[in-house]
Design an enzyme around this catalytic site. Structure first.
Site, PDB file in Angstrom:
ATOM      1  CE  LYS A 175      -1.692  -6.452  -6.888  1.00 48.97           C
ATOM      2  NZ  LYS A 175      -1.078  -6.465  -5.535  1.00 48.97           N
ATOM      3  CB  THR A 208      -4.559   2.771  -1.238  1.00 51.72           C
ATOM      4  OG1 THR A 208      -3.451   3.675  -1.383  1.00 51.72           O
ATOM      5  CG2 THR A 208      -5.792   3.352  -1.894  1.00 51.72           C
ATOM      6  N   GLY A 210      -1.758  -1.091   2.262  1.00 49.17           N
ATOM      7  CA  GLY A 210      -2.063  -2.508   2.481  1.00 49.17           C
ATOM      8  C   GLY A 210      -3.093  -3.100   1.534  1.00 49.17           C
ATOM      9  CB  THR A 211      -4.847  -1.950  -1.582  1.00 53.64           C
ATOM     10  OG1 THR A 211      -3.658  -1.403  -2.150  1.00 53.64           O
ATOM     11  CG2 THR A 211      -5.724  -0.830  -1.076  1.00 53.64           C
ATOM     12  N   GLY A 212      -2.714  -4.255  -1.529  1.00 49.89           N
ATOM     13  CA  GLY A 212      -2.189  -5.449  -2.205  1.00 49.89           C
ATOM     14  C   GLY A 212      -2.149  -6.639  -1.253  1.00 49.89           C
ATOM     15  CB  CYS A 213      -1.029  -6.943   2.288  1.00 52.42           C
ATOM     16  SG  CYS A 213       0.577  -6.162   2.079  1.00 52.42           S
TER      17      CYS A 213
HETATM   18  N1  LIG Z   1      -8.521   3.519  -5.186  1.00 54.31           N
HETATM   19  C1  LIG Z   1      -8.980   2.264  -5.272  1.00 54.31           C
HETATM   20  N2  LIG Z   1     -10.317   2.022  -5.363  1.00 54.31           N
HETATM   21  C2  LIG Z   1     -10.782   0.760  -5.454  1.00 54.31           C
HETATM   22  N3  LIG Z   1     -10.003  -0.345  -5.464  1.00 54.31           N
HETATM   23  C3  LIG Z   1      -8.667  -0.170  -5.375  1.00 54.31           C
HETATM   24  C4  LIG Z   1      -8.083   1.138  -5.274  1.00 54.31           C
HETATM   25  N4  LIG Z   1      -6.726   1.008  -5.214  1.00 54.31           N
HETATM   26  C5  LIG Z   1      -6.487  -0.316  -5.287  1.00 54.31           C
HETATM   27  N5  LIG Z   1      -7.632  -1.033  -5.390  1.00 54.31           N
HETATM   28  C6  LIG Z   1      -7.738  -2.496  -5.481  1.00 54.31           C
HETATM   29  O1  LIG Z   1      -6.835  -3.002  -4.516  1.00 54.31           O
HETATM   30  C7  LIG Z   1      -6.100  -4.108  -5.026  1.00 54.31           C
HETATM   31  C8  LIG Z   1      -4.609  -3.765  -5.010  1.00 54.31           C
HETATM   32  O2  LIG Z   1      -4.357  -2.890  -6.063  1.00 54.31           O
HETATM   33  P1  LIG Z   1      -3.007  -2.201  -6.512  1.00 54.31           P
HETATM   34  O3  LIG Z   1      -3.023  -0.807  -5.988  1.00 54.31           O
HETATM   35  O4  LIG Z   1      -2.922  -2.342  -7.977  1.00 54.31           O
HETATM   36  O5  LIG Z   1      -1.878  -3.067  -5.829  1.00 54.31           O
HETATM   37  P2  LIG Z   1      -0.820  -2.768  -4.675  1.00 54.31           P
HETATM   38  O6  LIG Z   1      -1.613  -2.405  -3.449  1.00 54.31           O
HETATM   39  O7  LIG Z   1      -0.093  -4.057  -4.575  1.00 54.31           O
HETATM   40  O8  LIG Z   1       0.044  -1.631  -5.167  1.00 54.31           O
HETATM   41  C9  LIG Z   1      -6.666  -4.380  -6.422  1.00 54.31           C
HETATM   42  O9  LIG Z   1      -7.661  -5.387  -6.346  1.00 54.31           O
HETATM   43  C10 LIG Z   1      -7.257  -3.049  -6.826  1.00 54.31           C
HETATM   44  O10 LIG Z   1      -8.307  -3.243  -7.732  1.00 54.31           O
HETATM   45  C1  LIG Z   2       5.432  -5.376   5.819  1.00 58.32           C
HETATM   46  C2  LIG Z   2       4.826  -4.814   4.591  1.00 58.32           C
HETATM   47  N1  LIG Z   2       4.468  -5.644   3.588  1.00 58.32           N
HETATM   48  C3  LIG Z   2       3.924  -5.138   2.463  1.00 58.32           C
HETATM   49  C4  LIG Z   2       3.719  -3.787   2.306  1.00 58.32           C
HETATM   50  C5  LIG Z   2       3.155  -3.239   1.015  1.00 58.32           C
HETATM   51  O1  LIG Z   2       1.924  -2.657   1.202  1.00 58.32           O
HETATM   52  P1  LIG Z   2       0.870  -2.494   0.013  1.00 58.32           P
HETATM   53  O2  LIG Z   2      -0.055  -3.635   0.135  1.00 58.32           O
HETATM   54  O3  LIG Z   2       0.201  -1.182   0.299  1.00 58.32           O
HETATM   55  O4  LIG Z   2       1.591  -2.498  -1.291  1.00 58.32           O
HETATM   56  C6  LIG Z   2       4.094  -2.935   3.366  1.00 58.32           C
HETATM   57  N2  LIG Z   2       3.923  -1.607   3.291  1.00 58.32           N
HETATM   58  N3  LIG Z   2       4.652  -3.484   4.502  1.00 58.32           N
END
Ligand SMILES: Nc1ncnc2c1ncn2[C@@H]1O[C@H](COP(=O)(O)OP(=O)(O)O)[C@@H](O)[C@H]1O
Ligand SMILES: Cc1ncc(COP(=O)(O)O)c(N)n1
Length: 270
Positions: A175, A208, A210-213
């Protein structure tokens, strides 16, 4: 009526924006029946992580066995697994129960910097879980930790993706949230042969959490419905984009995304 069933094996986020809570909200919004195995309880809000309390290993085993005895998940995702012992148990049970559509979100560090996986557990993730995965969904720092490759460019990302597939993953999507490409965020999928780019506008927001989850849960929900990987990633990207774009503004720090936005948008466009 047949309904897809999805299982999340992850940590609880008391703040409700990430972890098990984000996963179940996402499953529900995508019309999939959600189940959970809680690996750790975290005390969290939008400002940070106050504490991490792993569930005793017998508790993790018992939840996994209870689900396997009676409810066969069509797809399974893993999130925060916290330590080597939990990873190894999850790996054993996944094999024993023949669960196949495994989405591994290799959660390592919360947005505020608090560790959610012990460093000593990274090898177990690589040796015991990645080889069982249908798809692995690292962000850029997680892809770096798994592969040892420093990711500065898109080519570095491709190299890391290849390495993760060589570790046994059927697919990997690295991502791009941590490295926007101009006004876009590109998530890069590799299926062992070809690369696919999933682009979306970068939303300038601090909300943002929880975006990854949420992204990996949406992917899991679509796989549970029988969608192929490309379709599933497309929907997951749309789901997370709308969730970030319509963030709720809850809490004083990195707030949660909007898990209703995708369905409301769909309803409004009909
Ligand atoms: N500021 C943002 N605007 C739009 N999409 C986002 C943004 N930040 C993250 N995403 C999307 O959310 C998902 C998680 O992205 P990322 O931030 O790389 O992972 P994580 O949340 O695991 O750190 C991806 O599909 C990414 O494209
Ligand atoms: C229990 C739990 N699991 C995962 C994440 C990661 O969050 P993110 O999706 O923002 O990287 C978190 N903050 N807490």
């Amino acid at each position: 009526m047949t309904i897809g069933k999805a299982l999340t094996i992850a940590g609880s986020d008391s703040g409700g924006g990430a972890g098990i809570q984000a996963d179940l909200k996402t499953f529900q919004e995508l019309d999939v029946y959600g189940m959970s195995v809680i690996t750790a309880v975290t005390s969290q809000n939008t400002l940070g992580v106050h504490g991490v309390y792993p569930v005793p290993i017998e508790g993790v085993i018992s939840q996994l066995d209870a689900i396997a005895e009676d409810l066969s998940p069509d797809a399974v995702k893993t999130g925060m697994l916290f330590n080597q012992e939990i990873i190894q148990i999850v790996s054993n049970k996944v094999q024993k129960h023949g669960w196949e559509k495994i989405v591994v979100d290799p959660v390592m560090i919360a947005k505020g910097g608090h560790p959610l996986l012990e460093e000593s557990a990274i090898n177990a993730l690589i040796n015991d879980l990645i080889p069982l995965s249908f798809i692995v969904t690292p962000n850029i720092p997680e892809a770096e930790a798994i592969t040892g490759i420093e990711i500065k460019s898109f080519d570095d990302r491709k190299e890391a993706a290849k390495k993760i597939c060589q570790m046994g993953a059927k697919h990997v999507i690295i991502k791009g949230g941590h490295q926007p490409s101009g006004s876009e965020i590109i998530d890069l999928l590799f299926d062992g042969h070809d690369f696919y780019e999933f682009k979306g506008n970068y939303v300038n927001t601090k909300h943002t959490h929880g975006t990854g989850c949420t992204f990996s849960a949406a992917l899991t929900a679509e796989l549970a419905k029988g969608k192929d990987v490309i379709e599933a990633v497309k929907t997951a990207k749309e789901f997370i984009h709308l969730a970030v774009e319509n963030a709720l503004g809850i809490g004083g720090g990195h707030g949660p995304t909007n898990h209703w936005a995708y369905k409301r948008n769909l309803a409004a466009s009909k």
